[in-house]
Design a protein around this motif. Structure first.
Motif, PDB file in Angstrom:
ATOM      1  N   ASP A 129     -27.459  19.051 -35.540  1.00  0.00           N
ATOM      2  CA  ASP A 129     -28.887  19.304 -35.733  1.00  0.00           C
ATOM      3  C   ASP A 129     -29.151  20.784 -35.443  1.00  0.00           C
ATOM      4  O   ASP A 129     -29.246  21.198 -34.294  1.00  0.00           O
ATOM      5  N   ALA A 130     -29.250  21.577 -36.510  1.00  0.00           N
ATOM      6  CA  ALA A 130     -29.429  23.032 -36.377  1.00  0.00           C
ATOM      7  C   ALA A 130     -30.875  23.455 -36.580  1.00  0.00           C
ATOM      8  O   ALA A 130     -31.158  24.635 -36.808  1.00  0.00           O
ATOM      9  N   ARG A 131     -31.807  22.520 -36.479  1.00  0.00           N
ATOM     10  CA  ARG A 131     -33.213  22.826 -36.780  1.00  0.00           C
ATOM     11  C   ARG A 131     -33.839  23.805 -35.795  1.00  0.00           C
ATOM     12  O   ARG A 131     -34.823  24.469 -36.121  1.00  0.00           O
ATOM     13  N   GLN A 132     -33.265  23.913 -34.591  1.00  0.00           N
ATOM     14  CA  GLN A 132     -33.846  24.812 -33.591  1.00  0.00           C
ATOM     15  C   GLN A 132     -33.218  26.206 -33.637  1.00  0.00           C
ATOM     16  O   GLN A 132     -33.631  27.094 -32.886  1.00  0.00           O
ATOM     17  N   LEU A 133     -32.237  26.398 -34.502  1.00  0.00           N
ATOM     18  CA  LEU A 133     -31.586  27.702 -34.593  1.00  0.00           C
ATOM     19  C   LEU A 133     -32.344  28.617 -35.560  1.00  0.00           C
ATOM     20  O   LEU A 133     -33.186  28.173 -36.329  1.00  0.00           O
ATOM     21  N   GLY A 134     -32.007  29.907 -35.514  1.00  0.00           N
ATOM     22  CA  GLY A 134     -32.610  30.860 -36.441  1.00  0.00           C
ATOM     23  C   GLY A 134     -33.809  31.587 -35.861  1.00  0.00           C
ATOM     24  O   GLY A 134     -34.245  31.316 -34.738  1.00  0.00           O
ATOM     25  N   TYR A 135     -34.335  32.514 -36.643  1.00  0.00           N
ATOM     26  CA  TYR A 135     -35.481  33.327 -36.229  1.00  0.00           C
ATOM     27  C   TYR A 135     -36.336  33.610 -37.458  1.00  0.00           C
ATOM     28  O   TYR A 135     -35.858  33.507 -38.598  1.00  0.00           O
ATOM     29  N   MET A 136     -37.600  33.938 -37.264  1.00  0.00           N
ATOM     30  CA  MET A 136     -38.493  34.262 -38.387  1.00  0.00           C
ATOM     31  C   MET A 136     -38.261  35.716 -38.793  1.00  0.00           C
ATOM     32  O   MET A 136     -38.568  36.649 -38.046  1.00  0.00           O
ATOM     33  N   ARG A 137     -37.681  35.902 -39.974  1.00  0.00           N
ATOM     34  CA  ARG A 137     -37.409  37.253 -40.481  1.00  0.00           C
ATOM     35  C   ARG A 137     -38.697  37.977 -40.840  1.00  0.00           C
ATOM     36  O   ARG A 137     -38.825  39.178 -40.708  1.00  0.00           O
ATOM     37  N   ASP A 138     -39.668  37.218 -41.307  1.00  0.00           N
ATOM     38  CA  ASP A 138     -41.010  37.736 -41.569  1.00  0.00           C
ATOM     39  C   ASP A 138     -41.970  36.556 -41.434  1.00  0.00           C
ATOM     40  O   ASP A 138     -41.609  35.517 -40.889  1.00  0.00           O
ATOM     41  N   ARG A 139     -43.197  36.700 -41.918  1.00  0.00           N
ATOM     42  CA  ARG A 139     -44.193  35.632 -41.749  1.00  0.00           C
ATOM     43  C   ARG A 139     -43.858  34.393 -42.574  1.00  0.00           C
ATOM     44  O   ARG A 139     -44.364  33.310 -42.310  1.00  0.00           O
ATOM     45  N   VAL A 140     -42.979  34.540 -43.565  1.00  0.00           N
ATOM     46  CA  VAL A 140     -42.719  33.450 -44.498  1.00  0.00           C
ATOM     47  C   VAL A 140     -41.317  32.858 -44.351  1.00  0.00           C
ATOM     48  O   VAL A 140     -41.145  31.638 -44.387  1.00  0.00           O
ATOM     49  N   LEU A 141     -40.313  33.714 -44.166  1.00  0.00           N
ATOM     50  CA  LEU A 141     -38.931  33.275 -44.254  1.00  0.00           C
ATOM     51  C   LEU A 141     -38.206  33.257 -42.909  1.00  0.00           C
ATOM     52  O   LEU A 141     -38.372  34.170 -42.093  1.00  0.00           O
ATOM     53  N   ARG A 142     -37.418  32.221 -42.731  1.00  0.00           N
ATOM     54  CA  ARG A 142     -36.573  32.076 -41.559  1.00  0.00           C
ATOM     55  C   ARG A 142     -35.141  32.456 -41.942  1.00  0.00           C
ATOM     56  O   ARG A 142     -34.751  32.359 -43.098  1.00  0.00           O
TER      57      ARG A 142
ATOM     58  N   PHE B 119     -30.783  32.926 -40.223  1.00  0.00           N
ATOM     59  CA  PHE B 119     -29.842  32.720 -39.133  1.00  0.00           C
ATOM     60  C   PHE B 119     -29.267  34.050 -38.670  1.00  0.00           C
ATOM     61  O   PHE B 119     -29.049  34.957 -39.479  1.00  0.00           O
ATOM     62  N   THR B 120     -28.991  34.167 -37.388  1.00  0.00           N
ATOM     63  CA  THR B 120     -28.241  35.302 -36.868  1.00  0.00           C
ATOM     64  C   THR B 120     -26.749  34.973 -36.988  1.00  0.00           C
ATOM     65  O   THR B 120     -26.361  33.826 -37.228  1.00  0.00           O
TER      66      THR B 120
ATOM     67  N   ALA C  92     -22.088  31.200 -36.026  1.00  0.00           N
ATOM     68  CA  ALA C  92     -20.883  30.930 -35.240  1.00  0.00           C
ATOM     69  C   ALA C  92     -21.038  29.658 -34.407  1.00  0.00           C
ATOM     70  O   ALA C  92     -20.077  28.889 -34.236  1.00  0.00           O
ATOM     71  N   THR C  93     -22.244  29.419 -33.905  1.00  0.00           N
ATOM     72  CA  THR C  93     -22.494  28.213 -33.094  1.00  0.00           C
ATOM     73  C   THR C  93     -22.184  26.949 -33.892  1.00  0.00           C
ATOM     74  O   THR C  93     -21.502  26.035 -33.403  1.00  0.00           O
ATOM     75  N   VAL C  94     -22.678  26.890 -35.119  1.00  0.00           N
ATOM     76  CA  VAL C  94     -22.450  25.713 -35.968  1.00  0.00           C
ATOM     77  C   VAL C  94     -20.997  25.643 -36.417  1.00  0.00           C
ATOM     78  O   VAL C  94     -20.343  24.588 -36.336  1.00  0.00           O
ATOM     79  N   THR C  95     -20.473  26.765 -36.888  1.00  0.00           N
ATOM     80  CA  THR C  95     -19.099  26.800 -37.408  1.00  0.00           C
ATOM     81  C   THR C  95     -18.082  26.436 -36.341  1.00  0.00           C
ATOM     82  O   THR C  95     -17.157  25.646 -36.582  1.00  0.00           O
ATOM     83  N   ASP C  96     -18.234  27.000 -35.147  1.00  0.00           N
ATOM     84  CA  ASP C  96     -17.266  26.747 -34.071  1.00  0.00           C
ATOM     85  C   ASP C  96     -17.237  25.280 -33.654  1.00  0.00           C
ATOM     86  O   ASP C  96     -16.170  24.719 -33.390  1.00  0.00           O
ATOM     87  N   VAL C  97     -18.408  24.648 -33.614  1.00  0.00           N
ATOM     88  CA  VAL C  97     -18.468  23.233 -33.250  1.00  0.00           C
ATOM     89  C   VAL C  97     -17.751  22.381 -34.302  1.00  0.00           C
ATOM     90  O   VAL C  97     -16.989  21.463 -33.974  1.00  0.00           O
ATOM     91  N   PHE C  98     -17.965  22.699 -35.564  1.00  0.00           N
ATOM     92  CA  PHE C  98     -17.335  21.955 -36.657  1.00  0.00           C
ATOM     93  C   PHE C  98     -15.807  22.063 -36.579  1.00  0.00           C
ATOM     94  O   PHE C  98     -15.088  21.062 -36.665  1.00  0.00           O
ATOM     95  N   HIS C  99     -15.309  23.282 -36.409  1.00  0.00           N
ATOM     96  CA  HIS C  99     -13.857  23.472 -36.360  1.00  0.00           C
ATOM     97  C   HIS C  99     -13.252  22.886 -35.087  1.00  0.00           C
ATOM     98  O   HIS C  99     -12.128  22.360 -35.117  1.00  0.00           O
ATOM     99  N   ALA C 100     -13.992  22.977 -33.978  1.00  0.00           N
ATOM    100  CA  ALA C 100     -13.505  22.376 -32.731  1.00  0.00           C
ATOM    101  C   ALA C 100     -13.385  20.866 -32.883  1.00  0.00           C
ATOM    102  O   ALA C 100     -12.438  20.245 -32.382  1.00  0.00           O
ATOM    103  N   TRP C 101     -14.330  20.262 -33.579  1.00  0.00           N
ATOM    104  CA  TRP C 101     -14.296  18.809 -33.834  1.00  0.00           C
ATOM    105  C   TRP C 101     -13.132  18.461 -34.757  1.00  0.00           C
ATOM    106  O   TRP C 101     -12.407  17.490 -34.513  1.00  0.00           O
TER     107      TRP C 101
END
Length: 569
Positions: free
Chosen positions: A457-470, A472-473, A478-487
């Protein structure tokens, strides 16, 4: 240095976009993108070509016996003969192709455009093969001639490059664009007194992607047909790691997944010290796209990066006119349009691709899933973006298809994404990762994950790049990718409340085969502040009662004051 490079690229983006955006007064985004991207294409391939020429000159001019490429000056009768021989040698096509550099004929080189564009109409430019004078008709014609020259020397681009004369743009505006695009040193640039390690491929590739994103914003929903957010593409590529084999995208847009795969190879080559050009020989790219403009953009996108490709004989509907019927790909990646309603045709009723159930006529989501599975090799992996509804819908056979996919052990991972990631839709999205083989693999280090699905569940990740678009950093990715590969490799993987959970078939049965990650990962673990739960609950309940009592007292006081003023409540 990295921050300096990013600052340089942002300044360049702004400068070139402002120059291009001046055309908006004369043309809408759907048309002026062809002019701008055509010029970026010519500039990109020309700069890469010039960069290779400088490398060749350095090789040819080596002193002594070490020079195996070219005879030394003293072996020629005159300096003029030497310079002519050098110029002729630089025109040998194989020198460029061996370095994966796009061949650019003289008429298409940026130096030719810049030199000839300012000449008066009617000026003699050169003589053709028949010895006839070729005269300048207009600046648009000069650009079109350059595009035609490239097509004639690169068979895969035949009929691909969009001519710009049809848009009847004023020559002065085109000359202004050519000079704006020229006014930067793309090869070995300097910024604020420091040399940057960026090559023309890095810089203009970045600009190309930036412009695609800007055109998607300018065109709204329609523009998004050919643009998938870079961070989402990067996430999928980093998770799948398409290092070698056949890579396929049945809804390829401008080819973003292929570009990102190529960058993945380059980055790994730098880290692991191997030859990226050699590794590219182990990758085959296949794609399909129905929109003719987007199909051409994708071909241009591959050409400017020297990526070999097979996009079929023409733009075509993926369901009705499959351009790669016999393909079984090692990696399949796609961002197909969400929830397409008008995709069905009666000829698809008994299609061999519907192995897990006939998809509903009013929604193509599970048609895309099954089309991609049909083209997946027995040990292949795939990922596609879909609307969130695909994870839970039970209407029109969708629930049954999803159940079959789970029971056949094809689903590997589900990732829920945050909202506002896309320029062209506000529909919440998710990523499906599927594979035909979850058994242990000693070569890749993967453990046996048969009967299991990873939910993220990655819904809490990311930042608002401007008033409209979100967005990912890099850390989010890396947070999502590392968990997937670790699994996958069982390297320190643990379930994390509110973020990830490895579910069994029994778990999914309990949830009626719904694949929404939130149902499995649960709520994020509460921070332990040392206060026992029973005491904390009693304290919070007492506080709440006090607040309710105070609220009632204030309400009564307000009513009393209003009554004193003659108002009834």
């Amino acid at each position: 240095m990295q921050n300096l490079e990013q600052e340089f690229l942002k300044e360049l983006d702004d400068k070139l976009w402002k120059a291009a955006d001046k055309l908006r007064a004369n043309l809408d985004a759907a048309n002026y993108k062809h002019i701008v991207l055509g010029l970026i294409f010519l500039k990109y391939v020309s700069d890469a070509f010039d960069e290779r020429q400088k490398e060749l000159i350095a090789l040819f001019q080596q002193d002594g016996d070490d020079n195996i490429y070219f005879m030394p000056r003293e072996d020629y009768d005159s300096e003029q003969e030497y310079q002519q021989a050098l110029a002729d040698e630089l025109e040998i096509l194989d020198y460029y192709r061996e370095a994966n550099v796009f061949w650019v004929p003289r008429a298409a080189r940026w130096s030719t455009l810049k030199e000839k564009a300012i000449l008066p109409t009617g000026s003699v430019l050169w003589k053709n093969a028949q010895g006839e004078d070729v005269k300048l008709r207009s600046v648009s014609w000069l650009v079109d001639n350059a595009l035609e020259a490239i097509e004639s020397n690169n068979a895969k681009l035949k009929g691909i490059l969009n001519r710009i004369s049809q848009y009847q743009l004023d020559s002065d505006k085109l000359i202004g664009l050519i000079h704006s695009f020229s006014d930067t040193s793309f090869a070995s640039p300097e910024y604020k007194g420091q040399a940057l390690s960026l090559h023309s491929k890095d810089i203009l590739g970045h600009v190309y992607e930036y412009f695609l994103g800007q055109f998607a914003l300018a065109e709204g929903k329609q523009g998004g047909q050919y643009y998938t957010p870079k961070s989402i593409v990067t996430l999928i590529v980093e998770m799948l790691q398409p290092y070698s084999g056949r890579v396929y995208d049945p809804a390829m847009g401008s080819g973003g997944f292929f570009v990102s795969s190529d960058k993945f190879i380059e980055e790994k080559a730098t880290i692991q010290h191997y030859d990226a050009a050699e590794q590219r020989q182990h990758i085959s790219v296949y794609g399909q796209e129905s929109n003719p403009t987007t199909w051409k953009l994708a071909a241009m996108n591959m050409a400017i990066r020297g990526i070999d490709f097979n996009f079929g004989k023409k733009n075509a509907d993926t369901f009705l006119d499959d351009q790669h019927p016999d393909l079984r790909a090692d990696f399949v990646m796609a961002n197909p349009p969400f929830n397409i309603k008008d995709w069905w045709h009666e000829s698809l009723a008994d299609d061999v691709r519907w192995q897990y159930g006939t998809p509903p006529k009013g929604n193509a989501n599970f048609a895309w899933v099954q089309h991609m599975l049909h083209h997946l090799a027995p040990t292949g992996s795939m990922a596609l973006l879909l609307a969130n509804g695909s994870m839970s819908s039970n209407t029109n056979n969708e629930g049954e298809i999803r159940k079959r996919l789970i029971e056949e052990d094809l689903v590997e991972c589900m990732v829920a994404l945050p909202g506002q990631l896309f320029t062209n839709t506000q529909i919440p999205a998710c990523i499906w990762f599927l594979t035909k083989n979850k058994a242990a693999d000693t070569k890749s280090g993967k453990v046996n994950r048969q009967g299991e699905v990873l939910f993220i569940d990655a819904r809490q990740l990311g930042y608002m790049r401007d008033r409209v678009l979100r967005d990912f950093t890099a850390e989010d990715l890396a947070t999502v990718t590392d968990v997937f590969h670790a699994w996958q490799k069982d390297e320190g993987y643990e379930n994390q409340a509110g973020f990830c959970f490895s579910a069994s078939l029994t778990d999914m049965q309990k949830h009626d085969f719904v694949l929404t990650p939130g149902r499995y990962v649960g709520a994020a673990a509460e921070i332990d502040d040392g206060e026992p739960f029973a005491e904390k609950m009693a304290r919070l309940t007492s506080t709440l009662k006090e607040q309710f009592a105070e609220s009632a007292r204030l309400e009564a006081e307000i009513k009393k004051n209003l009554a004193g003023l003659g108002y009834e409540c």
